[in-house]
Design an enzyme around this catalytic site. Sequence first.
Site, mmCIF file in Angstrom:
data_model
loop_
_atom_site.group_PDB
_atom_site.id
_atom_site.type_symbol
_atom_site.label_atom_id
_atom_site.label_comp_id
_atom_site.label_asym_id
_atom_site.label_seq_id
_atom_site.Cartn_x
_atom_site.Cartn_y
_atom_site.Cartn_z
ATOM 1 N N ASP A 121 -17.548 25.683 6.545
ATOM 2 C CA ASP A 121 -17.314 24.581 7.237
ATOM 3 C C ASP A 121 -17.094 23.400 6.519
ATOM 4 O O ASP A 121 -18.913 22.754 6.477
ATOM 5 C CB ASP A 121 -17.803 23.831 8.799
ATOM 6 C CG ASP A 121 -17.501 23.200 9.386
ATOM 7 O OD1 ASP A 121 -16.113 22.654 8.711
ATOM 8 O OD2 ASP A 121 -17.832 23.355 10.430
ATOM 9 N N ASP B 201 -23.132 18.314 7.236
ATOM 10 C CA ASP B 201 -23.576 19.134 8.092
ATOM 11 C C ASP B 201 -23.895 20.486 8.048
ATOM 12 O O ASP B 201 -23.744 21.133 8.731
ATOM 13 C CB ASP B 201 -21.668 19.424 8.676
ATOM 14 C CG ASP B 201 -21.425 19.336 10.400
ATOM 15 O OD1 ASP B 201 -23.325 19.527 10.956
ATOM 16 O OD2 ASP B 201 -21.360 19.603 11.195
ATOM 17 N N ASN C 203 -23.497 27.480 10.358
ATOM 18 C CA ASN C 203 -21.917 26.980 9.455
ATOM 19 C C ASN C 203 -23.365 28.431 8.033
ATOM 20 O O ASN C 203 -22.150 28.323 7.025
ATOM 21 C CB ASN C 203 -22.138 25.501 8.684
ATOM 22 C CG ASN C 203 -21.303 24.453 9.850
ATOM 23 O OD1 ASN C 203 -20.349 24.870 10.615
ATOM 24 N ND2 ASN C 203 -21.460 23.487 9.501
ATOM 25 N N LYS D 120 -25.992 23.253 9.365
ATOM 26 C CA LYS D 120 -26.746 23.779 9.632
ATOM 27 C C LYS D 120 -26.792 25.525 10.459
ATOM 28 O O LYS D 120 -26.067 25.911 9.162
ATOM 29 C CB LYS D 120 -26.105 23.604 11.082
ATOM 30 C CG LYS D 120 -24.239 23.129 11.621
ATOM 31 C CD LYS D 120 -24.185 22.314 13.173
ATOM 32 C CE LYS D 120 -22.759 22.587 12.595
ATOM 33 N NZ LYS D 120 -22.207 21.371 14.221
ATOM 34 N N THR E 248 -25.211 16.645 13.326
ATOM 35 C CA THR E 248 -25.266 16.968 13.985
ATOM 36 C C THR E 248 -26.472 16.603 14.780
ATOM 37 O O THR E 248 -27.716 16.992 13.997
ATOM 38 C CB THR E 248 -25.605 18.627 13.804
ATOM 39 O OG1 THR E 248 -24.000 19.242 13.695
ATOM 40 C CG2 THR E 248 -25.317 19.483 15.356
#
Length: 351
Positions: A163, A142, A147, A144, A182
Amino acid sequence: MPLGEDGNGWKKKTSDIKEHYDFKEVLGTGAFSEVVLAEEKRTQRLVAIKCIPKKALEGKENNIENEIAVLHRIKHPNIVTLEDIFESTSHLYLVMQLVSGGELFDRIVEKGFYTERDASQLIHQILDAVKYLHDMGIVHRDLKPENLLYYSMDEDSKIMISDFGLSKIEGAGSVMSTACGTPGYVAPEVLAQKPYSKAVDCWSIGVISYILLCGYPPFYDENDAKLFEQILKAEYEFDSPYWDDISDSAKDFICHLMEKEPLKRYTCEQALQHPWICGDTALDKNIHESVSAQIKKNFAKSKWKQAFNATAVVRHMRKLQLGTSLEGPSQITPTNSTQRRENEGSMCRIE
């Protein structure tokens, strides 16, 4: 196995966390946790404590145990450190390194001067950290901009990856196929419900690199199904005038990471050897005005905080005949960009 019933020696039992820490203020809240700024009584050192009520974890114990198992193994200068774990009868407390420099986009917007070289140096740090994870058999899943946090307010502060709620440790012979991440940053093979690997993180780094150089995402549509179609085909372009002043080397770097076929996609090690990262091809021209204007237009903070119903994504994926996850329900979280110009796009093209 329920929390507190295993033999993990790295959990410290406590009757009251406030015997060890003075709680100052709430830094943020999540779906089933709260992050609090706290001061360690023994050292007067500030930390961030993720407070997770066990009631909220019923049925989700494996998710949080996975996050802890991942975080507990990680020691890297560009990754937020899990310093301690406490457990009471009612809560689990993850004591995290305090990262106080703010979010990536905020800092870029606040700068008066920002160049390709700045973006290259940011991506270099991210690649180095993700290579470390991959070498340990850990996939973030994840990656992105939200984060990515700055360690401090210093002008030359390092960037930190945070995260790990969706991280997965690859086991011998294990296959990952859960739809997670995401939408705007997720790799085609994830949406196609194909088994995937570390290459999904490299795709996400390519998407982040793209955004850092223009301020808007390579894939966007208000309709999730259409967004997924774009990603599945790896359809994106370097639009004029936003990319006119960006080097061909930067575009080449992005194309190698945002490669549809995972086996052809650059690994972190290969990306670190690209001249845009390790050479001198990143330009020093100031692109701040254009990039910051696009970031403000396309990444509204209110959008970053929106809650999301994952069933909507599952529904769209079924419409696309992508099937259902082999591991469990979809864990895709919302795309975080607002409307940008409608653009059917094409395969990666350097003009």
